[in-house]
Design an enzyme around this catalytic site. Sequence first.
Site, short mmCIF file in Angstrom:
data_model
loop_
_atom_site.label_atom_id
_atom_site.label_comp_id
_atom_site.label_asym_id
_atom_site.label_seq_id
_atom_site.Cartn_x
_atom_site.Cartn_y
_atom_site.Cartn_z
N SER A 132 -17.56 1.42 31.42
CA SER A 132 -17.37 0.10 30.81
C SER A 132 -18.38 -0.86 31.41
O SER A 132 -18.77 -0.72 32.58
CB SER A 132 -15.96 -0.42 31.05
N TYR A 146 -8.78 -2.27 36.90
CA TYR A 146 -9.57 -1.59 35.87
C TYR A 146 -11.04 -1.55 36.27
O TYR A 146 -11.70 -0.51 36.15
CB TYR A 146 -9.39 -2.31 34.54
#
Length: 237
Positions: A132, A146
Amino acid sequence: MAGFKGKSVLVLGGSRGIGAAIVRRFAADGATVAFTYAGSREAAERLATETGATAAATDSADRDAVIARVRDSGPLDVLVVNAGVAMMGDPLELDADEVDRMIRINVQAPYHAAVEAARRMPEGGRIIVIGSNVGDHTGFPGIAAYTLTKAAVQGLVRGLARDFGPRGITVNAVQPGPVDTDMNPADGPLKDTLYGLMALRRHGRPDEIAGLVAWLAGPEAGFATGAMHTIDGGFNA
């Protein structure tokens, strides 16, 4: 197209969204494709029927199940690790067990899958992990856990690229920004906030991510390894 004819591809986490687009791309390009799914059996069965790919239920939080799935898939030309979960919120309030589960899925599973695949992967093999853009830049509060997992993917990719490079195996990460999926729909509540931070004021499409994955898996990307390939509409620009 038949750019991957005769190639064996496994996509971990392939039933929906970006994963499904990756499955469709490799199948359309002639590969023999298998993919895993966890809770989306109906979607997986539809995708398998549509593409001719093989679907297998596998919990990416279960290390032994991941290793067994990769091992039982035989020698792979391409491994794509797309399975992932996102937990966001105040770190003082997040459930510790769920954070640990996210780490198992987002970090431990890619590592063990890559290592197992490399045991029988031929020269010229490709390992691609979907990370990501938050691995480089958080952008918001509430995503520390995350972000931790996606930053860890960067270290995994760099390290394994050096470990497997002498065998001609490349290891790369693809780092999407906002992509129109069930997890982050283009018409969702975060749209205006996200677009205010992006050079391109739109969500990405899953097929755009799949296109980058296919390029990394192909012959033109033979000199690309240990790298983070960000595709985020300029979010991190």
